[in-house]
Design a protein around this motif. Structure first.
Motif, short mmCIF file in Angstrom:
data_model
loop_
_atom_site.label_atom_id
_atom_site.label_comp_id
_atom_site.label_asym_id
_atom_site.label_seq_id
_atom_site.Cartn_x
_atom_site.Cartn_y
_atom_site.Cartn_z
N UNK A 60 19.93 -35.40 -2.35
CA UNK A 60 19.19 -34.15 -2.66
C UNK A 60 20.01 -33.14 -3.78
N UNK A 61 21.29 -33.34 -3.80
CA UNK A 61 22.04 -32.74 -4.90
C UNK A 61 21.40 -32.97 -6.44
N UNK A 62 21.50 -34.52 -6.55
CA UNK A 62 20.92 -34.77 -7.93
C UNK A 62 19.65 -34.50 -7.80
N UNK A 63 18.72 -34.64 -7.03
CA UNK A 63 17.43 -34.42 -7.30
C UNK A 63 17.08 -32.79 -7.80
N UNK A 64 17.81 -31.85 -7.03
CA UNK A 64 17.97 -30.53 -7.51
C UNK A 64 18.50 -30.25 -8.76
N UNK A 65 19.45 -31.10 -9.02
CA UNK A 65 20.15 -30.95 -10.65
C UNK A 65 18.67 -31.19 -11.53
N UNK A 66 18.29 -32.27 -11.32
CA UNK A 66 17.22 -32.69 -11.98
C UNK A 66 16.16 -31.87 -12.33
N UNK A 67 15.55 -31.13 -11.16
CA UNK A 67 14.55 -30.18 -11.14
C UNK A 67 15.07 -29.10 -11.82
N UNK A 68 16.32 -28.56 -11.77
CA UNK A 68 16.69 -27.54 -12.60
C UNK A 68 16.85 -27.72 -14.00
N UNK A 69 17.39 -28.96 -14.23
CA UNK A 69 17.29 -29.39 -15.61
C UNK A 69 16.03 -28.99 -16.35
N UNK A 70 15.01 -29.64 -15.80
CA UNK A 70 13.79 -29.73 -16.48
C UNK A 70 13.27 -28.23 -16.28
N UNK A 71 13.72 -27.39 -15.43
CA UNK A 71 13.25 -25.80 -15.52
C UNK A 71 13.83 -25.11 -16.66
N UNK A 72 15.22 -25.38 -16.85
CA UNK A 72 15.71 -24.59 -17.81
C UNK A 72 16.17 -25.39 -19.32
N UNK A 73 15.86 -26.73 -19.22
CA UNK A 73 15.96 -27.18 -20.38
C UNK A 73 17.52 -27.06 -21.20
N UNK A 74 18.45 -27.19 -20.74
CA UNK A 74 19.90 -26.84 -21.26
C UNK A 74 20.27 -27.57 -22.31
N UNK A 75 20.81 -27.19 -23.60
CA UNK A 75 21.14 -28.15 -24.77
C UNK A 75 22.71 -28.11 -24.53
N UNK A 76 23.44 -26.84 -24.45
CA UNK A 76 24.77 -27.22 -24.35
C UNK A 76 25.17 -26.81 -22.74
N UNK A 77 25.93 -27.68 -22.19
CA UNK A 77 26.12 -27.65 -20.92
C UNK A 77 27.89 -27.61 -20.69
N UNK A 78 28.26 -26.83 -19.77
CA UNK A 78 29.81 -26.88 -19.51
C UNK A 78 29.77 -27.48 -17.99
N UNK A 79 30.51 -28.34 -17.67
CA UNK A 79 30.50 -29.34 -16.35
C UNK A 79 31.92 -29.04 -16.04
N UNK A 80 32.34 -27.82 -15.07
CA UNK A 80 33.68 -27.48 -15.15
C UNK A 80 34.24 -27.98 -14.01
N UNK A 81 33.83 -28.63 -13.13
CA UNK A 81 34.49 -29.43 -12.14
C UNK A 81 33.50 -30.79 -12.02
N UNK A 82 33.81 -31.57 -13.15
CA UNK A 82 32.79 -32.64 -13.30
C UNK A 82 33.22 -33.73 -12.41
N UNK A 83 34.41 -33.95 -12.02
CA UNK A 83 34.57 -35.35 -11.16
C UNK A 83 34.84 -36.48 -12.11
N UNK A 84 34.86 -37.70 -11.82
CA UNK A 84 35.38 -38.82 -12.75
C UNK A 84 34.10 -39.11 -13.70
N UNK A 85 32.93 -39.06 -13.35
CA UNK A 85 31.97 -39.13 -14.22
C UNK A 85 30.80 -37.98 -14.18
#
Ligand SMILES: C[S@@+](CC[C@H](N)C(=O)[O-])C[C@H]1O[C@@H](n2cnc3c(N)ncnc32)[C@H](O)[C@@H]1O
Length: 259
Positions: A88-113
């Motif tokens: 569900x988390x990745x589904x909403x990540x995807x929906x949100x990405x298509x909503x705001x179409x970000x070009x530059x992203x900071x993933x502050x607590x990224x985990x290993x991948x």
């Protein structure tokens, strides 16, 4: 005032304690069973930065018993963190990405991948864990100060800690121009009826008011203080954790006296 009075909110509530097992002659004391509530309590203390010796004191256990248990749990915990809500988390990540179409992203607590790898034009990843191959390997609380000082901005910042990243909110809101995603690990305090953190940070004084929507309202106010309009697009409540996807708009300040 005794040590117990000063730190009493960290001591394991007695009703969470398991029964003592019969001593088979192998150990000096009768080993006490670990209940699920005690395990959750131990993990909560770990996330708050206590070491095994301190945790042992708060659980009324021997340090060795705690370090063995924590070792066993550490594998399970890091593997299971995302499991129940990953899809569900990745589904909403995807929906949100298509909503705001970000070009530059900071993933502050990224985990290993990082989830954003290969999905955006410019990606900056960070994780405090030195074995992860991230762009930065720093404590997020300090890194955001450095990035803000350097004048960095990002279309989107993903703030996805295990616990709370409250300390990072102000600067992340300032640096994010189109969106910010915040995971509220502090929702996990509710199962322990712990109000100390949310009282101090969000003015929540009653367990009935301890809801993600009240925390979201307080974060919106932090946005306003930083001249940003935060619009929650998705508020996802999972077990012991919530994740909020805010769209950001500049606030039009019309008051005469605002600088
Ligand atoms: C919830 S996990 C991240 C999950 C990842 N974003 C994902 O979607 O799979 C939190 C990460 O924060 C890292 N971490 C813990 N404390 C940190 C801190 N103070 N600064 C930066 N990273 C931290 C941990 O090593 C862990 O990988």
């Amino acid at each position: 005032m005794t040590l117990f009075d000063i730190h009493k909110e960290f001591f394991l509530p007695l009703e969470y304690m398991g029964d003592e097992n019969k001593n088979g002659g192998l150990t000096k004391n009768n080993p006490r069973k670990w209940t699920d509530k005690e395990i959750d309590w131990a993990l909560m203390l770990k996330k708050r930065g206590f070491n095994n010796k301190q945790i042992a004191k708060y659980l009324y256990r021997q340090p060795l018993s705690v370090s063995i248990k924590m070792k066993r749990l550490s594998k399970k915990d890091s593997m299971s963190y995302n499991e129940p809500h990953r899809e569900d988390k990745y589904l909403h990540n995807e929906l949100f990405l298509s909503e705001i179409n970000p070009k530059i992203v900071l993933d502050l607590f990224a985990g290993p991948n990082s989830y954003y790898e290969g999905k955006v034009e410019e990606l900056y990843t960070n994780d405090v864990e030195p074995t992860f191959n991230t762009y930065y390997n720093e404590k997020a609380e300090k890194l955001v100060c450095k990035l803000y000082y350097k004048g960095c901005t990002y279309y989107l910042i993903d703030v996805d800690p295990f616990g709370s990243a409250y300390q990072c909110f102000d600067l992340c809101i300032r640096m994010a121009t189109k969106g910010i995603i915040i995971t509220l690990g502090e929702m996990g305090h509710k199962r322990f009826k712990r109000l100390d953190f949310v009282r101090r940070c969000y003015g929540i004084n009653d367990l009935n008011d301890f809801t993600s929507s009240n925390i979201v309202s307080e974060i919106i106010k932090i946005g306003e203080r930083n001249k940003k309009k935060l619009i929650p697009i998705f508020v996802k409540d999972y077990r012991n954790i919530s994740r909020v996807y805010f769209k950001i708009e500049e606030m039009k300040i019309t008051e005469q006296w605002e600088g």
